[in-house]
Design a protein around this motif. Structure first.
Motif, short mmCIF file in Angstrom:
data_model
loop_
_atom_site.label_atom_id
_atom_site.label_comp_id
_atom_site.label_asym_id
_atom_site.label_seq_id
_atom_site.Cartn_x
_atom_site.Cartn_y
_atom_site.Cartn_z
N GLY A 28 0.81 -1.21 0.00
CA GLY A 28 0.00 0.00 0.00
C GLY A 28 0.84 1.26 0.00
O GLY A 28 0.38 2.33 -0.39
N ARG A 29 2.09 1.15 0.42
CA ARG A 29 2.98 2.31 0.49
C ARG A 29 3.93 2.40 -0.69
O ARG A 29 4.84 3.20 -0.67
N GLY A 30 3.76 1.55 -1.69
CA GLY A 30 4.64 1.57 -2.85
C GLY A 30 5.31 0.23 -3.06
O GLY A 30 4.92 -0.78 -2.49
N GLU A 31 6.34 0.24 -3.88
CA GLU A 31 7.05 -0.99 -4.21
C GLU A 31 8.12 -1.28 -3.17
O GLU A 31 8.81 -0.39 -2.70
N VAL A 69 9.59 3.75 -3.47
CA VAL A 69 10.29 2.46 -3.52
C VAL A 69 11.09 2.31 -2.24
O VAL A 69 11.79 3.24 -1.82
N ARG A 70 10.98 1.14 -1.63
CA ARG A 70 11.75 0.85 -0.42
C ARG A 70 12.66 -0.33 -0.73
O ARG A 70 12.23 -1.32 -1.33
#
Length: 79
Positions: A28-31, A69-70
């Motif tokens: 939900g917070r990105g890739e 992206v994390r």
């Protein structure tokens, strides 16, 4: 594309490039890009004081063109 780029960068750092695996997941917070390496290479990927991991995150986030992206370096011994 980002996962392939991260995998290429990490393979250039480690002593066991065949053991490098990058898994891309959407949250939900990105890739989220999870990097798994041979246990002996974990210190190389993290670097002294986390400098190498931070540099990898900086490169990947600059290539992400504003997307979230994390990059997580996963300790495979903990599994």
């Amino acid at each position: 594309m980002l996962a392939d780029t991260l995998e290429h960068l990490v393979k250039g750092i480690v002593d066991h490039p065949d053991d490098v695996v990058v898994v891309a997941q959407n949250s939900g917070r990105g890739e989220v890009l999870e990097v798994r390496v041979h246990p002996e290479d974990l210190g190389r990927v993290i670097g002294r004081g986390g400098r190498t991991a931070k540099a990898l995150r900086t490169v990947i986030s600059s290539l992400a063109d504003g997307r979230r992206v994390r990059v997580d370096v996963v300790d495979t011994d903990a599994d």
